[in-house]
Design a protein around this motif. Sequence first.
Motif, PDB file in Angstrom:
ATOM      1  N   GLY A 310       0.822  -1.208   0.000  1.00 56.72           N
ATOM      2  CA  GLY A 310       0.000   0.000   0.000  1.00 56.72           C
ATOM      3  C   GLY A 310       0.850   1.248   0.000  1.00 56.72           C
ATOM      4  O   GLY A 310       0.564   2.221  -0.720  1.00 56.72           O
ATOM      5  N   ASP A 311       1.905   1.272   0.818  1.00 57.68           N
ATOM      6  CA  ASP A 311       2.826   2.406   0.829  1.00 57.68           C
ATOM      7  C   ASP A 311       3.453   2.610  -0.538  1.00 57.68           C
ATOM      8  O   ASP A 311       3.574   3.734  -1.037  1.00 57.68           O
ATOM      9  CB  ASP A 311       3.933   2.179   1.864  1.00 57.68           C
ATOM     10  CG  ASP A 311       3.478   2.508   3.283  1.00 57.68           C
ATOM     11  OD1 ASP A 311       2.371   3.063   3.442  1.00 57.68           O
ATOM     12  OD2 ASP A 311       4.240   2.201   4.218  1.00 57.68           O
ATOM     13  N   ARG A 312       3.847   1.505  -1.152  1.00 64.64           N
ATOM     14  CA  ARG A 312       4.537   1.619  -2.426  1.00 64.64           C
ATOM     15  C   ARG A 312       3.608   2.105  -3.538  1.00 64.64           C
ATOM     16  O   ARG A 312       3.973   2.981  -4.333  1.00 64.64           O
ATOM     17  CB  ARG A 312       5.122   0.260  -2.809  1.00 64.64           C
ATOM     18  CG  ARG A 312       5.909   0.323  -4.097  1.00 64.64           C
ATOM     19  CD  ARG A 312       6.808  -0.863  -4.270  1.00 64.64           C
ATOM     20  NE  ARG A 312       7.727  -0.616  -5.385  1.00 64.64           N
ATOM     21  CZ  ARG A 312       8.643  -1.475  -5.777  1.00 64.64           C
ATOM     22  NH1 ARG A 312       8.765  -2.627  -5.157  1.00 64.64           N
ATOM     23  NH2 ARG A 312       9.421  -1.191  -6.800  1.00 64.64           N
ATOM     24  N   LEU A 313       2.415   1.557  -3.599  1.00 62.11           N
ATOM     25  CA  LEU A 313       1.460   1.989  -4.618  1.00 62.11           C
ATOM     26  C   LEU A 313       1.100   3.458  -4.439  1.00 62.11           C
ATOM     27  O   LEU A 313       0.996   4.207  -5.411  1.00 62.11           O
ATOM     28  CB  LEU A 313       0.203   1.126  -4.554  1.00 62.11           C
ATOM     29  CG  LEU A 313       0.363  -0.362  -4.861  1.00 62.11           C
ATOM     30  CD1 LEU A 313      -0.982  -1.069  -4.716  1.00 62.11           C
ATOM     31  CD2 LEU A 313       0.947  -0.588  -6.242  1.00 62.11           C
ATOM     32  N   ALA A 314       0.891   3.873  -3.191  1.00 61.37           N
ATOM     33  CA  ALA A 314       0.541   5.275  -2.929  1.00 61.37           C
ATOM     34  C   ALA A 314       1.670   6.200  -3.351  1.00 61.37           C
ATOM     35  O   ALA A 314       1.425   7.286  -3.899  1.00 61.37           O
ATOM     36  CB  ALA A 314       0.228   5.454  -1.441  1.00 61.37           C
ATOM     37  N   ALA A 315       2.917   5.790  -3.115  1.00 66.52           N
ATOM     38  CA  ALA A 315       4.056   6.620  -3.501  1.00 66.52           C
ATOM     39  C   ALA A 315       4.141   6.769  -5.012  1.00 66.52           C
ATOM     40  O   ALA A 315       4.398   7.864  -5.535  1.00 66.52           O
ATOM     41  CB  ALA A 315       5.346   6.015  -2.943  1.00 66.52           C
ATOM     42  N   VAL A 316       3.905   5.668  -5.726  1.00 68.37           N
ATOM     43  CA  VAL A 316       3.935   5.728  -7.187  1.00 68.37           C
ATOM     44  C   VAL A 316       2.828   6.636  -7.705  1.00 68.37           C
ATOM     45  O   VAL A 316       3.046   7.476  -8.581  1.00 68.37           O
ATOM     46  CB  VAL A 316       3.795   4.315  -7.790  1.00 68.37           C
ATOM     47  CG1 VAL A 316       3.605   4.391  -9.299  1.00 68.37           C
ATOM     48  CG2 VAL A 316       5.017   3.473  -7.460  1.00 68.37           C
ATOM     49  N   ALA A 317       1.627   6.473  -7.156  1.00 67.31           N
ATOM     50  CA  ALA A 317       0.499   7.295  -7.600  1.00 67.31           C
ATOM     51  C   ALA A 317       0.751   8.773  -7.324  1.00 67.31           C
ATOM     52  O   ALA A 317       0.453   9.635  -8.161  1.00 67.31           O
ATOM     53  CB  ALA A 317      -0.775   6.836  -6.890  1.00 67.31           C
ATOM     54  N   GLU A 318       1.313   9.068  -6.161  1.00 66.20           N
ATOM     55  CA  GLU A 318       1.589  10.465  -5.811  1.00 66.20           C
ATOM     56  C   GLU A 318       2.638  11.061  -6.737  1.00 66.20           C
ATOM     57  O   GLU A 318       2.522  12.214  -7.170  1.00 66.20           O
ATOM     58  CB  GLU A 318       2.073  10.535  -4.366  1.00 66.20           C
ATOM     59  CG  GLU A 318       2.295  11.955  -3.861  1.00 66.20           C
ATOM     60  CD  GLU A 318       2.682  12.001  -2.397  1.00 66.20           C
ATOM     61  OE1 GLU A 318       3.022  13.094  -1.909  1.00 66.20           O
ATOM     62  OE2 GLU A 318       2.650  10.940  -1.735  1.00 66.20           O
ATOM     63  N   GLU A 319       3.641  10.261  -7.083  1.00 67.91           N
ATOM     64  CA  GLU A 319       4.691  10.759  -7.976  1.00 67.91           C
ATOM     65  C   GLU A 319       4.134  11.062  -9.358  1.00 67.91           C
ATOM     66  O   GLU A 319       4.431  12.108  -9.951  1.00 67.91           O
ATOM     67  CB  GLU A 319       5.811   9.725  -8.077  1.00 67.91           C
ATOM     68  CG  GLU A 319       6.960  10.160  -8.966  1.00 67.91           C
ATOM     69  CD  GLU A 319       8.052   9.110  -9.080  1.00 67.91           C
ATOM     70  OE1 GLU A 319       8.991   9.314  -9.868  1.00 67.91           O
ATOM     71  OE2 GLU A 319       7.935   8.066  -8.394  1.00 67.91           O
ATOM     72  N   VAL A 320       3.312  10.161  -9.877  1.00 70.09           N
ATOM     73  CA  VAL A 320       2.733  10.378 -11.208  1.00 70.09           C
ATOM     74  C   VAL A 320       1.818  11.588 -11.206  1.00 70.09           C
ATOM     75  O   VAL A 320       1.853  12.418 -12.123  1.00 70.09           O
ATOM     76  CB  VAL A 320       1.964   9.127 -11.669  1.00 70.09           C
ATOM     77  CG1 VAL A 320       1.226   9.396 -12.978  1.00 70.09           C
ATOM     78  CG2 VAL A 320       2.922   7.958 -11.842  1.00 70.09           C
ATOM     79  N   THR A 321       1.000  11.723 -10.174  1.00 71.61           N
ATOM     80  CA  THR A 321       0.100  12.870 -10.080  1.00 71.61           C
ATOM     81  C   THR A 321       0.894  14.167  -9.990  1.00 71.61           C
ATOM     82  O   THR A 321       0.539  15.177 -10.602  1.00 71.61           O
ATOM     83  CB  THR A 321      -0.811  12.735  -8.851  1.00 71.61           C
ATOM     84  OG1 THR A 321      -1.544  11.515  -8.946  1.00 71.61           O
ATOM     85  CG2 THR A 321      -1.787  13.897  -8.775  1.00 71.61           C
ATOM     86  N   GLY A 322       1.992  14.137  -9.250  1.00 66.53           N
ATOM     87  CA  GLY A 322       2.834  15.323  -9.124  1.00 66.53           C
ATOM     88  C   GLY A 322       3.461  15.731 -10.433  1.00 66.53           C
ATOM     89  O   GLY A 322       3.683  16.931 -10.675  1.00 66.53           O
ATOM     90  N   ARG A 323       3.742  14.761 -11.302  1.00 63.37           N
ATOM     91  CA  ARG A 323       4.341  15.086 -12.604  1.00 63.37           C
ATOM     92  C   ARG A 323       3.289  15.548 -13.604  1.00 63.37           C
ATOM     93  O   ARG A 323       3.628  16.017 -14.687  1.00 63.37           O
ATOM     94  CB  ARG A 323       5.055  13.845 -13.173  1.00 63.37           C
ATOM     95  CG  ARG A 323       6.277  13.418 -12.399  1.00 63.37           C
ATOM     96  CD  ARG A 323       7.188  12.539 -13.264  1.00 63.37           C
ATOM     97  NE  ARG A 323       6.497  11.423 -13.864  1.00 63.37           N
ATOM     98  CZ  ARG A 323       6.497  10.191 -13.377  1.00 63.37           C
ATOM     99  NH1 ARG A 323       7.156   9.939 -12.258  1.00 63.37           N
ATOM    100  NH2 ARG A 323       5.855   9.210 -13.982  1.00 63.37           N
ATOM    101  N   SER A 324       2.023  15.387 -13.240  1.00 60.75           N
ATOM    102  CA  SER A 324       0.934  15.709 -14.184  1.00 60.75           C
ATOM    103  C   SER A 324       0.213  16.982 -13.779  1.00 60.75           C
ATOM    104  O   SER A 324      -1.013  17.050 -13.816  1.00 60.75           O
ATOM    105  CB  SER A 324      -0.056  14.535 -14.251  1.00 60.75           C
ATOM    106  OG  SER A 324       0.598  13.346 -14.589  1.00 60.75           O
TER     107      SER A 324
END
Length: 395
Positions: A310-324
Amino acid sequence: MTERTTRTTVEQAFGAALYGEGAEAGLDTGASLLAADPSAGTQLALRGQEFVRRAWERGWQPADVMRIVVRDLEETPHGHIAARMIRAETARYEYLPPRWDAQLTDLPQDTSAGGVPRLDRFSYATAVLELYRLLLRLPPIEAVGPVPGESVARPVAGEPRELARIRALLAKAEATAYPPEAEALAAKAQELMTRHSVDAALLAARTHAKDTPVACRIGVDAPYETAKAALLDAVASANRCRAVWNSGFGFSTVVGFESDLEAVELLHTSLLVQSTAAMTRAEAEQRAGGRKRTKTFRQAFLAAYAHRIGDRLAAVAEEVTGRSQEGGLLPVLAARDVAVAGRTDDMFPQTVTTRVRGVSDGAGWAEGVAAADRARVSDRARAPGRAEVRGGTPR
């Protein structure tokens, strides 16, 4: 016998077995009445379809009914009888609600020309009455879509290209025996899922589409159902959805926008397969080292896996959203989050938060963390026993 006499026989059997006092004695009486009337089969099947339809009207779907039947009765013969009734009832409609076709495909297949293993007339009548009694007692639950026959928007044929790519990545992750590769593939799938979600949100905002949150149910089967519910919740949360676990009926209801729900179903199914495979490998290594592991090891493993993934998926999602960070993206996503939260609260005005309990095996916890995050070292793992199922359980 005449049709009227047969109908009377069925009513008398139901009166004894389904509605009367003394359930077990009444069950034998009802089964005896039906077994003595060879012409009762057609009328009995029609009444079964009525009971199935009542279940739809109370919020149940084919997969939900089958899950309860198999859990509380047996897949053979009760599950096969239920599957035959469900197919007969749903065949009356030209179109079915979304996700129903897949649920019907997953029903148990007929194992003989008669649809169920060969039984004597009394045994078959007993199984049918036991099934009908269960269907009659199903309580109303939260509806996650229309019932057959209601007007629904037909889904577009095929699936978005992004979902096909996600499905391919997850298939590779399930096939590999190399944990870092599996984790990298799962992370890439989450990245694509987040991009797909962002694109869908922006498109809906720009076209002023009337896009609203919907819901679906996903089975959470024993054993270790609390840890499995935590895994589903982690996947849902990372993809801007809410998951509410109903421990009594063995499923979670996931609320979100349609494109996000599709991704959650794909990723959760894959991670469940991957976590089970990783747990099996970890147990084998423990045994090879002379350490016997038990249920506590598996419970701790799956709880840790759910927390860390869960931590890992949330980090990936946050990173992608931040780049968008396109113009207006954050307000659009915030509005969708509010809409999902509102729909969840409307469906489940009262929930409680459940924590994974009985996590006492430190080796299991450590192995679960490693399986979920072998390619990344972190010291932020939560202490065993504190993995939380966000979203809760209906009161």
